[in-house]
Scaffold this motif. Structure first.
Motif, PDB file in Angstrom:
ATOM      1  N   TYR A  31       0.828  -1.212   0.000  1.00 60.89           N
ATOM      2  CA  TYR A  31       0.000   0.000   0.000  1.00 60.89           C
ATOM      3  C   TYR A  31       0.860   1.259   0.000  1.00 60.89           C
ATOM      4  O   TYR A  31       0.657   2.177  -0.791  1.00 60.89           O
ATOM      5  N   GLU A  32       1.828   1.297   0.912  1.00 66.94           N
ATOM      6  CA  GLU A  32       2.656   2.491   1.042  1.00 66.94           C
ATOM      7  C   GLU A  32       3.482   2.750  -0.215  1.00 66.94           C
ATOM      8  O   GLU A  32       3.723   3.890  -0.597  1.00 66.94           O
ATOM      9  N   GLY A  33       3.922   1.674  -0.864  1.00 65.95           N
ATOM     10  CA  GLY A  33       4.802   1.826  -2.014  1.00 65.95           C
ATOM     11  C   GLY A  33       4.093   2.072  -3.331  1.00 65.95           C
ATOM     12  O   GLY A  33       4.744   2.333  -4.356  1.00 65.95           O
ATOM     13  N   THR A  34       2.777   1.980  -3.328  1.00 64.60           N
ATOM     14  CA  THR A  34       2.007   2.216  -4.550  1.00 64.60           C
ATOM     15  C   THR A  34       1.647   3.699  -4.641  1.00 64.60           C
ATOM     16  O   THR A  34       1.099   4.263  -3.699  1.00 64.60           O
ATOM     17  N   THR A  35       1.979   4.323  -5.764  1.00 65.09           N
ATOM     18  CA  THR A  35       1.664   5.738  -5.962  1.00 65.09           C
ATOM     19  C   THR A  35       0.744   5.900  -7.166  1.00 65.09           C
ATOM     20  O   THR A  35       0.739   5.067  -8.084  1.00 65.09           O
ATOM     21  N   MET A  36      -0.010   6.956  -7.152  1.00 63.71           N
ATOM     22  CA  MET A  36      -0.918   7.225  -8.268  1.00 63.71           C
ATOM     23  C   MET A  36      -0.132   7.450  -9.558  1.00 63.71           C
ATOM     24  O   MET A  36      -0.571   7.046 -10.641  1.00 63.71           O
ATOM     25  N   ALA A  37       1.025   8.088  -9.451  1.00 68.65           N
ATOM     26  CA  ALA A  37       1.842   8.349 -10.636  1.00 68.65           C
ATOM     27  C   ALA A  37       2.325   7.041 -11.255  1.00 68.65           C
ATOM     28  O   ALA A  37       2.319   6.870 -12.484  1.00 68.65           O
ATOM     29  N   GLU A  38       2.724   6.091 -10.398  1.00 66.47           N
ATOM     30  CA  GLU A  38       3.211   4.806 -10.912  1.00 66.47           C
ATOM     31  C   GLU A  38       2.060   3.990 -11.489  1.00 66.47           C
ATOM     32  O   GLU A  38       2.225   3.268 -12.479  1.00 66.47           O
ATOM     33  N   VAL A  39       0.891   4.093 -10.870  1.00 65.94           N
ATOM     34  CA  VAL A  39      -0.294   3.427 -11.421  1.00 65.94           C
ATOM     35  C   VAL A  39      -0.586   3.971 -12.813  1.00 65.94           C
ATOM     36  O   VAL A  39      -0.891   3.212 -13.743  1.00 65.94           O
ATOM     37  N   ALA A  40      -0.486   5.288 -12.965  1.00 74.21           N
ATOM     38  CA  ALA A  40      -0.719   5.902 -14.271  1.00 74.21           C
ATOM     39  C   ALA A  40       0.288   5.386 -15.297  1.00 74.21           C
ATOM     40  O   ALA A  40      -0.077   5.031 -16.417  1.00 74.21           O
ATOM     41  N   ARG A  41       1.556   5.344 -14.903  1.00 76.36           N
ATOM     42  CA  ARG A  41       2.602   4.889 -15.817  1.00 76.36           C
ATOM     43  C   ARG A  41       2.346   3.460 -16.269  1.00 76.36           C
ATOM     44  O   ARG A  41       2.407   3.137 -17.458  1.00 76.36           O
ATOM     45  N   LEU A  42       2.014   2.592 -15.307  1.00 74.55           N
ATOM     46  CA  LEU A  42       1.827   1.180 -15.629  1.00 74.55           C
ATOM     47  C   LEU A  42       0.550   0.948 -16.441  1.00 74.55           C
ATOM     48  O   LEU A  42       0.507   0.057 -17.298  1.00 74.55           O
ATOM     49  N   SER A  43      -0.472   1.760 -16.193  1.00 72.03           N
ATOM     50  CA  SER A  43      -1.729   1.590 -16.926  1.00 72.03           C
ATOM     51  C   SER A  43      -1.671   2.185 -18.327  1.00 72.03           C
ATOM     52  O   SER A  43      -2.517   1.880 -19.172  1.00 72.03           O
ATOM     53  N   GLY A  44      -0.676   3.054 -18.559  1.00 71.70           N
ATOM     54  CA  GLY A  44      -0.570   3.706 -19.854  1.00 71.70           C
ATOM     55  C   GLY A  44      -1.509   4.886 -20.014  1.00 71.70           C
ATOM     56  O   GLY A  44      -1.717   5.372 -21.138  1.00 71.70           O
ATOM     57  N   LEU A  45      -2.069   5.352 -18.899  1.00 76.34           N
ATOM     58  CA  LEU A  45      -3.004   6.479 -18.936  1.00 76.34           C
ATOM     59  C   LEU A  45      -2.372   7.704 -18.273  1.00 76.34           C
ATOM     60  O   LEU A  45      -1.483   7.569 -17.435  1.00 76.34           O
ATOM     61  N   PRO A  46      -2.825   8.888 -18.599  1.00 75.79           N
ATOM     62  CA  PRO A  46      -2.299  10.092 -17.950  1.00 75.79           C
ATOM     63  C   PRO A  46      -2.616  10.077 -16.456  1.00 75.79           C
ATOM     64  O   PRO A  46      -3.636   9.534 -16.026  1.00 75.79           O
ATOM     65  N   THR A  47      -1.751  10.685 -15.672  1.00 79.67           N
ATOM     66  CA  THR A  47      -1.987  10.765 -14.234  1.00 79.67           C
ATOM     67  C   THR A  47      -3.322  11.424 -13.943  1.00 79.67           C
ATOM     68  O   THR A  47      -4.053  11.018 -13.036  1.00 79.67           O
ATOM     69  N   GLY A  48      -3.655  12.459 -14.734  1.00 81.64           N
ATOM     70  CA  GLY A  48      -4.928  13.136 -14.547  1.00 81.64           C
ATOM     71  C   GLY A  48      -6.116  12.206 -14.731  1.00 81.64           C
ATOM     72  O   GLY A  48      -7.154  12.361 -14.071  1.00 81.64           O
ATOM     73  N   SER A  49      -5.974  11.223 -15.620  1.00 77.76           N
ATOM     74  CA  SER A  49      -7.059  10.280 -15.855  1.00 77.76           C
ATOM     75  C   SER A  49      -7.257   9.384 -14.640  1.00 77.76           C
ATOM     76  O   SER A  49      -8.393   9.041 -14.273  1.00 77.76           O
ATOM     77  N   VAL A  50      -6.142   8.991 -14.006  1.00 77.66           N
ATOM     78  CA  VAL A  50      -6.230   8.155 -12.805  1.00 77.66           C
ATOM     79  C   VAL A  50      -6.959   8.915 -11.705  1.00 77.66           C
ATOM     80  O   VAL A  50      -7.866   8.387 -11.040  1.00 77.66           O
ATOM     81  N   TYR A  51      -6.592  10.188 -11.518  1.00 75.63           N
ATOM     82  CA  TYR A  51      -7.249  11.005 -10.500  1.00 75.63           C
ATOM     83  C   TYR A  51      -8.697  11.321 -10.875  1.00 75.63           C
ATOM     84  O   TYR A  51      -9.526  11.586 -10.001  1.00 75.63           O
ATOM     85  N   TRP A  52      -8.993  11.323 -12.161  1.00 72.62           N
ATOM     86  CA  TRP A  52     -10.360  11.569 -12.595  1.00 72.62           C
ATOM     87  C   TRP A  52     -11.269  10.415 -12.188  1.00 72.62           C
ATOM     88  O   TRP A  52     -12.410  10.617 -11.776  1.00 72.62           O
ATOM     89  N   HIS A  53     -10.727   9.197 -12.277  1.00 72.17           N
ATOM     90  CA  HIS A  53     -11.498   8.013 -11.905  1.00 72.17           C
ATOM     91  C   HIS A  53     -11.523   7.807 -10.394  1.00 72.17           C
ATOM     92  O   HIS A  53     -12.530   7.355  -9.830  1.00 72.17           O
ATOM     93  N   PHE A  54     -10.389   8.109  -9.730  1.00 70.79           N
ATOM     94  CA  PHE A  54     -10.261   7.861  -8.299  1.00 70.79           C
ATOM     95  C   PHE A  54      -9.637   9.088  -7.640  1.00 70.79           C
ATOM     96  O   PHE A  54      -8.534   9.501  -8.003  1.00 70.79           O
TER      97      PHE A  54
END
Length: 213
Positions: A31-54
Motif C-alpha cells: 500500500y505504502e509503495g504504490t503511488t498514483m503516478a506509478e499506477v498511471a505509468r503502468l496503466s498507460g493512462l495520464p496521471t490526470g485520468s487516474v485522479y479523474w477516476h479515483f
C-alpha cells in the motif's frame, strides 16, 4: 462541486486498466509503495485520468478491494465443503505467492489492513472490513446447506462456527505462504477438510444420540 474535465473519458476499459495496474503494484510494493503516478505509468493512462477516476489512493484501493471481491465470488464455489476449503487453503492461500496469481496475493495485503489500527479511518481498510464481513456471510450460505439438519437443530450457529474455523485456517495458511513456509498446501487443505468433516460427522452422531457428548 468541481466538474470533471471532459478530456478524460470514463470507460470500463480505462477503469479496469487502472485497477489492474494498481493490483500489480500492490502485490509487489504494498500500500505504502504504490503511488498514483506509478499506477498511471503502468496503466498507460495520464496521471490526470487516474485522479479523474479515483480521487486518491485510499479510494483507489477501496475500489480495488471491491474489484478483487468480484473475482473471489466467482472463484470460491464448489459442490462440497471440502471443495470450498481446498479452494481457500490450496487455491487462495497456497497460490498467493504465485506472481501470476495477483488477485490471491492481494488478499495478504488486504488482510494487513485489518491489523493496521493506525489506519482506522482509512477508506480502504474500512472497505476491506466490510468485504470481509460479506465474505463470511456468503460462506455461511454455502456451507450450511451441507451440514446435517440434526446438527443445525441442536446448534443453529454451527454453520457459522465452521466458517469461523475455516477462515482461521485460511488466514493462517496465508501467513504461512507469505512467510515462505515450505509446505504442501493441497495436502494440508485435505487434512483440514478431513478434520472438519470428522467434526461434523461426530456432531451429527451426537445429535442423533449415537455417541455420548
Amino acid at each position: 462541486m468541481t466538474k470533471r474535465s471532459r478530456v478524460h473519458q470514463s470507460t470500463p476499459e480505462n477503469e479496469r486498466a487502472i485497477l489492474e495496474a494498481a493490483l500489480t503494484l500492490a502485490v509487489t510494493a504494498g500500500y505504502e509503495g504504490t503511488t498514483m503516478a506509478e499506477v498511471a505509468r503502468l496503466s498507460g493512462l495520464p496521471t490526470g485520468s487516474v485522479y479523474w477516476h479515483f480521487n486518491n489512493k485510499e479510494q483507489l484501493f477501496a475500489e480495488l478491494i471491491e474489484y478483487c471481491f468480484g473475482k473471489w465470488k466467482e472463484d470460491h464455489t464448489g459442490p462440497t465443503n471440502r471443495d470450498l476449503l481446498r479452494r481457500s487453503i490450496a487455491g487462495s492461500a497456497g497460490g498467493s505467492t504465485d506472481p501470476e496469481n495477483k488477485a490471491e496475493a492481494f488478499w495478504i495485503l488486504a488482510l494487513l489492513f485489518a491489523l493496521e489500527k493506525r489506519l482506522a479511518d482509512n477508506a480502504a481498510r474500512k472497505k476491506y472490513l466490510d468485504v470481509r464481513r460479506q465474505m463470511f456471510e456468503l460462506m455461511v450460505q454455502r456451507v450450511e446447506p451441507q451440514i446435517p439438519g440434526s446438527v443445525l437443530a441442536a446448534d443453529p450457529d454451527f454453520g457459522r462456527k465452521m466458517v469461523v474455523l475455516g477462515r482461521a485456517l485460511t488466514d493462517g495458511f496465508y501467513i504461512a505462504a507469505s512467510a515462505g513456509d515450505d509446505i504442501d498446501f493441497m495436502e494440508f487443505a485435505d487434512l483440514s477438510a478431513s478434520a472438519v468433516e470428522a467434526l461434523i460427522a461426530r456432531r451429527a452422531a451426537m445429535a442423533e444420540g449415537e455417541v455420548e457428548k
